[in-house]
Design a protein around this motif. Structure first.
Motif, PDB file in Angstrom:
ATOM      1  N   ALA A 140       0.914  -1.201  -0.034  1.00 39.16           N
ATOM      2  CA  ALA A 140       0.081   0.013  -0.111  1.00 39.16           C
ATOM      3  C   ALA A 140       0.996   1.203  -0.066  1.00 39.16           C
ATOM      4  CB  ALA A 140      -1.042   0.009   1.226  1.00 39.16           C
ATOM      5  N   LEU A 141       1.897   1.240   0.621  1.00 37.69           N
ATOM      6  CA  LEU A 141       2.849   2.438   0.875  1.00 37.69           C
ATOM      7  C   LEU A 141       3.526   2.568  -0.575  1.00 37.69           C
ATOM      8  CD1 LEU A 141       4.519   1.708   4.304  1.00 37.69           C
ATOM      9  CD2 LEU A 141       2.898   3.701   3.523  1.00 37.69           C
ATOM     10  N   GLU A 142       3.795   1.488  -1.159  1.00 39.33           N
ATOM     11  CA  GLU A 142       4.620   1.612  -2.509  1.00 39.33           C
ATOM     12  C   GLU A 142       3.518   2.083  -3.468  1.00 39.33           C
ATOM     13  OE1 GLU A 142       7.748  -2.028  -2.228  1.00 39.33           O
ATOM     14  OE2 GLU A 142       5.969  -2.288  -3.432  1.00 39.33           O
ATOM     15  N   LYS A 143       2.366   1.577  -3.386  1.00 37.33           N
ATOM     16  CA  LYS A 143       1.295   2.232  -4.276  1.00 37.33           C
ATOM     17  C   LYS A 143       0.838   3.515  -4.249  1.00 37.33           C
ATOM     18  CE  LYS A 143      -3.579   1.051  -5.908  1.00 37.33           C
ATOM     19  NZ  LYS A 143      -4.926   0.194  -5.775  1.00 37.33           N
ATOM     20  N   HIS A 144       1.274   4.008  -3.091  1.00 38.43           N
ATOM     21  CA  HIS A 144       1.078   5.627  -2.723  1.00 38.43           C
ATOM     22  C   HIS A 144       2.226   6.275  -3.346  1.00 38.43           C
ATOM     23  CE1 HIS A 144      -0.149   9.182  -0.459  1.00 38.43           C
ATOM     24  NE2 HIS A 144       1.237   9.132  -0.081  1.00 38.43           N
ATOM     25  N   GLY A 145       3.103   5.548  -3.664  1.00 32.97           N
ATOM     26  CA  GLY A 145       4.269   6.294  -4.178  1.00 32.97           C
ATOM     27  C   GLY A 145       5.747   6.293  -3.129  1.00 32.97           C
ATOM     28  N   LEU A 146       5.638   5.605  -2.186  1.00 32.33           N
ATOM     29  CA  LEU A 146       6.720   5.491  -1.354  1.00 32.33           C
ATOM     30  C   LEU A 146       7.891   4.789  -1.716  1.00 32.33           C
ATOM     31  CD1 LEU A 146       5.542   7.585   1.096  1.00 32.33           C
ATOM     32  CD2 LEU A 146       6.122   5.622   2.558  1.00 32.33           C
ATOM     33  N   SER A 147       9.037   5.395  -1.691  1.00 26.75           N
ATOM     34  CA  SER A 147      10.442   4.719  -1.891  1.00 26.75           C
ATOM     35  C   SER A 147      11.298   4.813  -0.854  1.00 26.75           C
ATOM     36  CB  SER A 147      10.915   4.901  -3.331  1.00 26.75           C
ATOM     37  OG  SER A 147      11.379   6.249  -3.353  1.00 26.75           O
ATOM     38  N   PRO A 148      12.415   4.094  -0.878  1.00 32.39           N
ATOM     39  CA  PRO A 148      13.550   4.656   0.010  1.00 32.39           C
ATOM     40  C   PRO A 148      13.929   6.060   0.114  1.00 32.39           C
ATOM     41  CG  PRO A 148      13.769   2.370  -0.717  1.00 32.39           C
ATOM     42  CD  PRO A 148      12.797   3.103  -1.543  1.00 32.39           C
ATOM     43  N   LYS A 149      14.008   6.346  -1.068  1.00 32.84           N
ATOM     44  CA  LYS A 149      14.392   8.070  -1.340  1.00 32.84           C
ATOM     45  C   LYS A 149      13.460   9.226  -0.596  1.00 32.84           C
ATOM     46  CE  LYS A 149      16.529   7.086  -5.849  1.00 32.84           C
ATOM     47  NZ  LYS A 149      16.517   7.346  -7.334  1.00 32.84           N
ATOM     48  N   SER A 150      12.236   8.606  -0.322  1.00 33.00           N
ATOM     49  CA  SER A 150      11.194   9.486   0.143  1.00 33.00           C
ATOM     50  C   SER A 150      11.406   9.857   1.654  1.00 33.00           C
ATOM     51  CB  SER A 150       9.922   8.572   0.180  1.00 33.00           C
ATOM     52  OG  SER A 150       9.397   8.207  -1.243  1.00 33.00           O
ATOM     53  N   GLY A 151      12.500   9.004   2.262  1.00 26.24           N
ATOM     54  CA  GLY A 151      12.625   9.563   3.672  1.00 26.24           C
ATOM     55  C   GLY A 151      12.422   8.392   4.639  1.00 26.24           C
ATOM     56  N   PRO A 152      12.744   8.366   5.882  1.00 28.56           N
ATOM     57  CA  PRO A 152      12.733   7.334   6.757  1.00 28.56           C
ATOM     58  C   PRO A 152      11.050   7.063   6.998  1.00 28.56           C
ATOM     59  CG  PRO A 152      13.752   9.306   7.972  1.00 28.56           C
ATOM     60  CD  PRO A 152      13.292   9.601   6.645  1.00 28.56           C
ATOM     61  N   VAL A 153      10.932   5.608   7.348  1.00 29.48           N
ATOM     62  CA  VAL A 153       9.772   5.167   7.405  1.00 29.48           C
ATOM     63  C   VAL A 153       9.597   4.590   9.158  1.00 29.48           C
ATOM     64  CG1 VAL A 153       9.050   4.613   5.593  1.00 29.48           C
ATOM     65  CG2 VAL A 153      10.277   2.930   6.690  1.00 29.48           C
ATOM     66  N   VAL A 154       8.423   4.735   9.610  1.00 27.32           N
ATOM     67  CA  VAL A 154       8.560   4.155  11.096  1.00 27.32           C
ATOM     68  C   VAL A 154       7.348   3.063  11.033  1.00 27.32           C
ATOM     69  CG1 VAL A 154       6.292   5.699  11.533  1.00 27.32           C
ATOM     70  CG2 VAL A 154       7.735   4.936  13.505  1.00 27.32           C
ATOM     71  N   VAL A 155       7.870   2.162  12.056  1.00 33.12           N
ATOM     72  CA  VAL A 155       7.083   0.811  12.290  1.00 33.12           C
ATOM     73  C   VAL A 155       6.695   0.846  13.956  1.00 33.12           C
ATOM     74  CG1 VAL A 155       7.083  -1.750  12.442  1.00 33.12           C
ATOM     75  CG2 VAL A 155       8.141  -0.334  10.469  1.00 33.12           C
ATOM     76  N   THR A 156       5.624   0.843  14.143  1.00 33.08           N
ATOM     77  CA  THR A 156       4.980   0.719  15.654  1.00 33.08           C
ATOM     78  C   THR A 156       4.890  -0.639  16.040  1.00 33.08           C
ATOM     79  OG1 THR A 156       2.835   0.933  15.153  1.00 33.08           O
ATOM     80  CG2 THR A 156       3.955   3.022  15.592  1.00 33.08           C
ATOM     81  N   GLY A 157       4.861  -0.917  17.193  1.00 26.22           N
ATOM     82  CA  GLY A 157       4.846  -2.322  17.785  1.00 26.22           C
ATOM     83  C   GLY A 157       5.842  -3.149  17.157  1.00 26.22           C
ATOM     84  N   ALA A 158       7.122  -2.553  16.870  1.00 27.90           N
ATOM     85  CA  ALA A 158       8.029  -3.294  16.013  1.00 27.90           C
ATOM     86  C   ALA A 158       8.632  -4.768  16.732  1.00 27.90           C
ATOM     87  CB  ALA A 158       9.262  -2.368  15.865  1.00 27.90           C
ATOM     88  N   ALA A 159       8.387  -4.878  17.754  1.00 24.20           N
ATOM     89  CA  ALA A 159       8.943  -6.395  18.247  1.00 24.20           C
ATOM     90  C   ALA A 159       7.843  -7.440  18.232  1.00 24.20           C
ATOM     91  CB  ALA A 159       9.470  -6.407  19.693  1.00 24.20           C
ATOM     92  N   GLY A 160       6.573  -6.848  17.836  1.00 24.25           N
ATOM     93  CA  GLY A 160       5.553  -7.957  17.497  1.00 24.25           C
ATOM     94  C   GLY A 160       5.641  -8.764  16.139  1.00 24.25           C
ATOM     95  N   GLY A 161       4.581  -9.324  16.010  1.00 22.42           N
ATOM     96  CA  GLY A 161       4.507 -10.316  14.654  1.00 22.42           C
ATOM     97  C   GLY A 161       4.571  -9.446  13.430  1.00 22.42           C
ATOM     98  N   VAL A 162       3.543  -8.293  13.311  1.00 25.79           N
ATOM     99  CA  VAL A 162       3.647  -7.478  12.167  1.00 25.79           C
ATOM    100  C   VAL A 162       4.813  -6.524  12.086  1.00 25.79           C
ATOM    101  CG1 VAL A 162       2.305  -5.567  11.198  1.00 25.79           C
ATOM    102  CG2 VAL A 162       1.181  -7.477  11.984  1.00 25.79           C
ATOM    103  N   GLY A 163       5.215  -6.084  13.283  1.00 20.70           N
ATOM    104  CA  GLY A 163       6.355  -5.064  13.390  1.00 20.70           C
ATOM    105  C   GLY A 163       7.513  -5.755  12.873  1.00 20.70           C
ATOM    106  N   SER A 164       7.771  -6.985  13.444  1.00 16.63           N
ATOM    107  CA  SER A 164       8.982  -7.591  12.889  1.00 16.63           C
ATOM    108  C   SER A 164       9.153  -7.927  11.609  1.00 16.63           C
ATOM    109  CB  SER A 164       9.156  -8.997  13.812  1.00 16.63           C
ATOM    110  OG  SER A 164       9.204  -8.923  15.095  1.00 16.63           O
ATOM    111  N   VAL A 165       8.189  -8.476  10.786  1.00 15.86           N
ATOM    112  CA  VAL A 165       8.096  -8.645   9.495  1.00 15.86           C
ATOM    113  C   VAL A 165       8.232  -7.332   8.590  1.00 15.86           C
ATOM    114  CG1 VAL A 165       7.056  -9.611   7.592  1.00 15.86           C
ATOM    115  CG2 VAL A 165       6.924 -10.756   9.745  1.00 15.86           C
ATOM    116  N   ALA A 166       7.525  -6.353   9.205  1.00 18.33           N
ATOM    117  CA  ALA A 166       7.625  -4.944   8.523  1.00 18.33           C
ATOM    118  C   ALA A 166       8.845  -4.474   8.578  1.00 18.33           C
ATOM    119  CB  ALA A 166       6.453  -4.179   9.212  1.00 18.33           C
TER     120      ALA A 166
END
Length: 328
Positions: A140-166
């Motif tokens: 979904a983020l890619e479809k919006h147009g995001l790329s690594p050049k866009s800047g940092p990305v944040v992941v919440t609940g990062a140690a959980g299942g979704v967060g770890s994979v993200a």
């Protein structure tokens, strides 16, 4: 008819009960494919269903478990035949349709995805709904147009299942990942997954300002509530946040300011009723964009008999990464 082992949830005088028992195959629900389940997994929603702490289960008796990977035993569906390796996530399994914590499952063939080449059934369940949801968020983020050049990305609940994979996927794709967690003791774990920065979730837990300093171009949020409101207020102009969870609550105490003054987008991610083509795309991307060595390091295996115990642990934040459940 044969019986098989299953985690059965029943209505009780006070709440519900969940126990490992024998289930009669004759009680399986309608479906055109019967699968021998080999692996399942434990998600936050499974924890809610097993403990009865939220009204996840809509019919009784219910076999818990929202994900499985296994081998087709019988099929009247044109796409599937005996011996096919398949994955099934969501579609109301463990909620309205008998689920995955069982040696057998009967489902609609239209719900199934072929196990991607290069992934084992165990790998698929190490990913499970949590990892699938993470990848839907990335897409979904890619479809919006995001790329690594866009800047940092944040992941919440990062140690959980979704967060770890993200975190693992986004870092492999080249993003500068800021991982938010309430367990700062997991900093080394998150950095190993690819996080460039670690922030304490307390930074995102105060009441959100309509607009705050711009910190990231996008993000993946599995927490909701005040955390999501803060993410939106700190998102850069034209950025986007993919919302896919509610660990902190269903409310969103935000304002329209990020949307109308910075053009920020809130992208809703649903993994349960997601159409089949995006499912296939997400699973193919997971097979190619998730480092298998990192996947093995974030995975802990348990037997079917321990599912209820671990269901309580996942709700209390005691689970890091992913739990796979060995069915047979």
């Amino acid at each position: 008819m044969a019986t098989f082992k299953a985690i059965r949830i029943d209505k009780a005088d006070k709440g519900t009960t969940a126990q490992l028992t024998q289930f009669d195959e004759a009680e399986l629900m309608e479906g055109d494919v019967t699968v021998r389940v080999e692996w399942s997994t434990l998600n936050y929603k499974d924890g809610l269903a097993l403990t009865g702490k939220a009204p996840v289960v809509r019919r009784f008796p219910m076999i818990a478990g929202i994900d499985f990977a296994g081998t087709v035993e019988q099929s009247s569906h044109p796409q599937w035949k005996a011996g096919d390796k398949v994955v099934c996530t969501g579609w109301g399994m463990g909620e309205t349709h008998l689920g995955a914590y069982a040696e057998k499952a009967r489902v609609k063939g239209d719900w199934l995805v072929a196990l991607p080449q290069g992934l084992s059934a165990r790998d698929a369940m190490a990913i499970g709904t949590a990892g699938f949801t993470a990848m839907l968020s990335v897409l979904a983020l890619e479809k919006h147009g995001l790329s690594p050049k866009s800047g940092p990305v944040v992941v919440t609940g990062a140690a959980g299942g979704v967060g770890s994979v993200a975190t693992a996927v986004l870092s492999k794709l080249g993003y500068h990942v800021i991982a938010s967690t309430g367990r700062t003791s997991e900093a080394d774990y998150l950095k190993h997954l690819g996080a460039a920065e670690i922030i304490d979730r307390n930074e995102l837990s105060a009441p959100a300002k309509p607009l705050a300093k711009e910190r990231w171009a996008g993000g993946v949020d599995s927490v909701g509530s005040t955390t999501l409101a803060n993410l939106l207020s700190m998102t850069k102009y034209g950025g986007a946040i993919a919302a896919c969870g509610l660990a902190a609550g269903m409310d969103l105490p935000s304002s329209v300011a990020p949307f109308i003054l910075r053009g920020v987008c809130l992208l809703g991610i649903d993994s349960v009723m997601c159409p089949i083509e995006p499912r296939k795309a997400a699973w193919q991307r997971l097979a190619s964009d998730l480092d298998r060595s990192k996947l093995s390091e974030i995975t802990h295996e348990i037997p079917l008999a321990e599912v209820s115990e671990w269901g309580a642990k996942i709700l209390s934040g005691q689970v890091r990464g992913r739990i796979v459940v060995k069915i047979v």
